[in-house]
Design a protein around this motif. Structure first.
Motif, mmCIF file in Angstrom:
data_model
loop_
_atom_site.group_PDB
_atom_site.id
_atom_site.type_symbol
_atom_site.label_atom_id
_atom_site.label_comp_id
_atom_site.label_asym_id
_atom_site.label_seq_id
_atom_site.Cartn_x
_atom_site.Cartn_y
_atom_site.Cartn_z
ATOM 1 N N LEU A 41 -1.956 -7.415 10.234
ATOM 2 C CA LEU A 41 -2.891 -6.685 9.374
ATOM 3 C C LEU A 41 -2.588 -6.948 7.900
ATOM 4 O O LEU A 41 -3.472 -7.255 7.093
ATOM 5 C CB LEU A 41 -2.780 -5.184 9.678
ATOM 6 C CG LEU A 41 -3.740 -4.292 8.918
ATOM 7 C CD1 LEU A 41 -5.117 -4.351 9.570
ATOM 8 C CD2 LEU A 41 -3.248 -2.850 8.906
ATOM 9 N N THR A 42 -1.282 -6.853 7.563
ATOM 10 C CA THR A 42 -0.855 -7.045 6.171
ATOM 11 C C THR A 42 -1.188 -8.462 5.706
ATOM 12 O O THR A 42 -1.737 -8.662 4.626
ATOM 13 C CB THR A 42 0.664 -6.802 6.043
ATOM 14 O OG1 THR A 42 0.949 -5.507 6.530
ATOM 15 C CG2 THR A 42 1.121 -6.935 4.609
ATOM 16 N N ARG A 43 -0.866 -9.452 6.552
ATOM 17 C CA ARG A 43 -1.112 -10.841 6.154
ATOM 18 C C ARG A 43 -2.596 -11.065 5.906
ATOM 19 O O ARG A 43 -2.989 -11.633 4.887
ATOM 20 C CB ARG A 43 -0.620 -11.797 7.232
ATOM 21 C CG ARG A 43 -0.905 -13.255 6.911
ATOM 22 C CD ARG A 43 -0.514 -14.156 8.059
ATOM 23 N NE ARG A 43 -0.837 -15.548 7.795
ATOM 24 C CZ ARG A 43 -2.007 -16.102 8.102
ATOM 25 N NH1 ARG A 43 -2.960 -15.372 8.660
ATOM 26 N NH2 ARG A 43 -2.227 -17.369 7.838
ATOM 27 N N GLY A 44 -3.424 -10.594 6.863
ATOM 28 C CA GLY A 44 -4.873 -10.803 6.753
ATOM 29 C C GLY A 44 -5.439 -10.218 5.473
ATOM 30 O O GLY A 44 -6.184 -10.877 4.740
ATOM 31 N N ALA A 45 -5.049 -8.960 5.187
ATOM 32 C CA ALA A 45 -5.596 -8.295 4.003
ATOM 33 C C ALA A 45 -5.005 -8.891 2.731
ATOM 34 O O ALA A 45 -5.703 -9.059 1.724
ATOM 35 C CB ALA A 45 -5.305 -6.801 4.083
ATOM 36 N N LEU A 102 7.091 -8.736 6.422
ATOM 37 C CA LEU A 102 6.833 -10.025 7.077
ATOM 38 C C LEU A 102 5.415 -10.509 6.780
ATOM 39 O O LEU A 102 5.194 -11.695 6.494
ATOM 40 C CB LEU A 102 7.032 -9.906 8.590
ATOM 41 C CG LEU A 102 8.490 -9.867 9.067
ATOM 42 C CD1 LEU A 102 8.560 -9.576 10.563
ATOM 43 C CD2 LEU A 102 9.173 -11.196 8.758
ATOM 44 N N GLY A 103 4.456 -9.585 6.840
ATOM 45 C CA GLY A 103 3.062 -9.932 6.552
ATOM 46 C C GLY A 103 2.887 -10.388 5.108
ATOM 47 O O GLY A 103 2.178 -11.361 4.820
ATOM 48 N N LEU A 104 3.569 -9.666 4.174
ATOM 49 C CA LEU A 104 3.486 -10.032 2.744
ATOM 50 C C LEU A 104 4.090 -11.418 2.517
ATOM 51 O O LEU A 104 3.535 -12.240 1.784
ATOM 52 C CB LEU A 104 4.247 -8.999 1.894
ATOM 53 C CG LEU A 104 3.572 -7.638 1.713
ATOM 54 C CD1 LEU A 104 4.503 -6.693 0.964
ATOM 55 C CD2 LEU A 104 2.252 -7.772 0.945
ATOM 56 N N VAL A 145 7.022 -20.809 6.835
ATOM 57 C CA VAL A 145 7.372 -19.392 7.018
ATOM 58 C C VAL A 145 6.185 -18.648 7.632
ATOM 59 O O VAL A 145 6.335 -17.876 8.587
ATOM 60 C CB VAL A 145 7.748 -18.755 5.652
ATOM 61 C CG1 VAL A 145 8.009 -17.268 5.810
ATOM 62 C CG2 VAL A 145 8.960 -19.451 5.070
ATOM 63 N N ASP A 146 5.005 -18.900 7.099
ATOM 64 C CA ASP A 146 3.775 -18.275 7.594
ATOM 65 C C ASP A 146 3.599 -18.574 9.077
ATOM 66 O O ASP A 146 3.362 -17.684 9.898
ATOM 67 C CB ASP A 146 2.593 -18.814 6.778
ATOM 68 C CG ASP A 146 1.272 -18.201 7.208
ATOM 69 O OD1 ASP A 146 1.296 -17.076 7.736
ATOM 70 O OD2 ASP A 146 0.235 -18.848 6.991
ATOM 71 N N GLU A 147 3.771 -19.850 9.401
ATOM 72 C CA GLU A 147 3.574 -20.291 10.793
ATOM 73 C C GLU A 147 4.581 -19.596 11.728
ATOM 74 O O GLU A 147 4.209 -19.086 12.778
ATOM 75 C CB GLU A 147 3.756 -21.824 10.853
ATOM 76 C CG GLU A 147 3.355 -22.465 12.150
ATOM 77 C CD GLU A 147 1.850 -22.391 12.443
ATOM 78 O OE1 GLU A 147 1.493 -22.600 13.584
ATOM 79 O OE2 GLU A 147 1.053 -22.094 11.519
#
Lengths: 314, 269
Positions: free
Chosen positions: B146-150, B85-87, B97-99
């Motif tokens: 965490l995944t999205r941020g990084a 989901l983060g990716l 999708v991000d939102e």
């Protein structure tokens, strides 16, 4: 600022709507009929049907959802299936224990964590820093209900300074009530204080590495003055975040701690309600707790924007 | 390196005890030996016995299995759902999708693990499986955020630009270039969530929402010891210590891993 607050308020409303649907839907799929459960195995079908009508269970799910939500918005949480009293009143009574407990614990954890974090950052790499960070590492690892049991053994059973559980009510005065909440609040505060102290320390250390701190030092301010006037204020943002997050953990942790100390708060109420399948109480207490978490997140967002103007534009 | 060894050693001890309990425990944890009840630690029962005469050491070994399994699977759920989901959110940054992913993560954050567990229990009844589900659901937004941020910062890097120029799509870039670079971060966060999972499982079992009797669990051992703490404090001491040492081991190992795997994350001293 107003536009920012409005956009956050919109997000808050959407979150609340979705959360209420999730909670209602989760309770909706519970197997079994509350009316049949309340009346027992030998109840006549027409009695069950009459009770279903009285509780509003004969309506469709969508109609019941809207009845529930509009009621909640007006402060009417419905009537308890088990006690036949308004759920709002039951929650109100219990809130007078759970809320002071959470506030007491939050105050204690902040009062412990801020000086420890400041001290550790000021003595970075030296004995007080290493010692206090070792202690916080341990504090994070101790389950609060186990710590509560240790406190009871020492301070209630052996020293007899406090009672091992129960709550005398606020009618007898503020002091007996606060005394009964002291051990539970300490037990709740310890892990939170450990986390907060670690965040405080690392936020301060990060801030102390900034250019404006060097400038302040070059201007002739002492280390203590720089720490207090410049670093401390700027380190408050991450500390505020954690404080906001901690509120939900304190409320949730309170549910367990109330069980250790037999405190008649929201935690005890929700477990009794589950055991008695008083689903409207479960639904309403969970909604209230989720609402408070979402509200605190919103307030933290607004506080951020007040502390750091850059955030308003993003 | 010292931290990694110390934390790792603590975890190896408990993991070994948990694995050993699958084939052998000093005593049968379901056998009640009333004449042997409430014995202090001694030669025949190293950590003493409980009010039913059950061997505490054996119960702690089986309890380790329950605790570690629940927390490990819950981390698996968090990783398995949260990372994709983060990716996805990072690959579609700023889009719908991000939102949706991020707002959903916010929403799940409003439900502490205990509340999710209460809701699940109200619906399906208490069990170790439901504890896993509750802790696992709570882990999903942690890993997703965490995944999205990084991943967002990695998308700006040159090697990703090169991959885009070479014609690779968002999916292949996420899997082949972004994910391997997130591994260290995810391993460190995984150990943190693992330790939080142990604490959450203990709390849920303590209030009766975790593993059910006769399977021993550390949290329930503590709950059962509560009324006897004045006459048999060892009943509360050993399961509590088991929780503290496991969580401490994981946290110290997490610190050690962070120092070793990601020098940029190392706290400044």
């Amino acid at each position: 600022m107003l536009r920012y607050a409005f956009s956050r308020l919109l997000a808050l409303s959407v979150s609340l709507c979705v959360a209420s649907v999730i909670i209602f839907a989760a309770i909706e799929i519970v197997p079994g009929d509350p009316a049949a459960y309340m009346l027992g195995l030998n109840a006549a079908p027409d009695t069950v049907a009459a009770l279903r009508a009285e509780l509003g269970l004969d309506q469709g799910a969508v109609a019941r959802y809207f009845t529930w939500v509009t009621g909640v918005l007006q402060g009417d949480f419905g009537t308890s299936y088990t006690y036949r009293t308004p759920v709002g009143e039951m929650i109100g009574e219990r809130l007078w224990i759970s809320l002071p407990l959470a506030m007491f614990a939050l105050t204690l954890s902040t009062a412990i964590a801020v000086p420890v974090g400041l001290w550790a950052a000021a003595t970075r790499g030296r004995a007080p820093d290493l010692g206090s960070m070792g202690a916080t590492q341990l504090g994070v690892a101790v389950p609060n209900f186990w710590f509560a049991m240790i406190l009871v053994t020492i301070f209630a059973i052996h020293l007899r300074w406090f009672s091992a559980g129960g709550f005398p009510g606020w009618d007898g005065g503020l002091l007996p009530g606060l005394k009964a909440l002291t051990l539970p609040a300490i037990a709740l505060a310890l892990p939170q204080a450990s986390i907060l102290a670690r965040v405080m320390r690392s936020a301060l250390i990060d801030t102390l590495g900034e250019g404006y701190i060097r400038t302040a030092r070059a201007k002739g301010l002492t280390r203590g003055q720089v720490l207090w006037r410049h670093a401390f204020r700027n380190a408050l943002i991450p500390v505020l975040t954690i404080l906001g997050l901690q509120f939900s953990f304190l409320l949730a942790g309170g549910i367990i701690i109330e069980n250790v100390f037999f405190l008649p708060g929201l935690g005890r109420l929700i477990f009794q309600a589950i055991a008695q399948r008083d689903l409207i109480v479960v639904e309403s207490v969970v909604m209230l707790l989720v609402f408070s978490v979402i509200l605190v997140t919103f307030l933290v967002d607004i506080a951020y924007a007040a502390v750091d103007p850059r955030l308003r534009r993003s | 390196m010292g931290k990694l060894l110390l934390g790792g050693a603590l975890i190896v001890v408990f993991a070994a005890a948990a694995l050993l309990s699958l084939i052998w425990t000093p005593y049968d944890v379901t056998a009640l030996e009333i004449p042997e009840r409430l014995q202090r630690p001694g030669l025949s029962h190293w950590l003493g016995t409980d009010h039913f005469g059950r061997d505490i050491l054996s119960m702690i070994m089986v309890g380790a299995r329950v605790s570690l399994a629940v927390a490990l699977v819950a981390v698996g759920i968090g990783l398995g759902l949260g990372v994709p989901l983060g990716l996805l959110a990072a690959a579609r940054a700023g889009g719908l999708v991000d939102e949706v992913v991020m707002r959903s993560a916010d929403l799940v954050f409003a439900f502490p693990a205990l509340l999710i567990a209460i809701l699940i229990t109200a619906v399906f009844g208490p069990s170790a499986f439901n504890a896993i589900l509750a802790i696992g659901i709570f882990n999903v937004p942690v890993f997703a955020r965490l995944t999205r941020g990084a991943a967002l910062s990695l998308w700006q890097r040159e090697f990703v630009m090169a991959a885009r120029v070479a014609g690779k799509g968002a999916f292949r870039i996420s899997v082949e270039h972004i994910l391997p670079n997130l591994a260290n971060l995810l391993i460190v966060q995984g150990t943190i969530q693992f330790s939080l999972g142990i604490l959450a499982e203990a709390g849920l079992s303590y209030v009766g929402l975790g593993a059910q009797p006769p399977t021993p669990s550390w949290g329930r051992m503590l709950a059962e010891s509560q009324t006897m703490i004045a006459i048999a404090p060892h009943l509360a001491l050993f399961p509590g210590l088991a929780i503290v040492l496991t969580v401490l081991g994981l946290n110290v190992m997490g610190d050690g891993l962070r120092d070793r795997l990601d020098p940029q994350l190392r706290p400044r001293r």
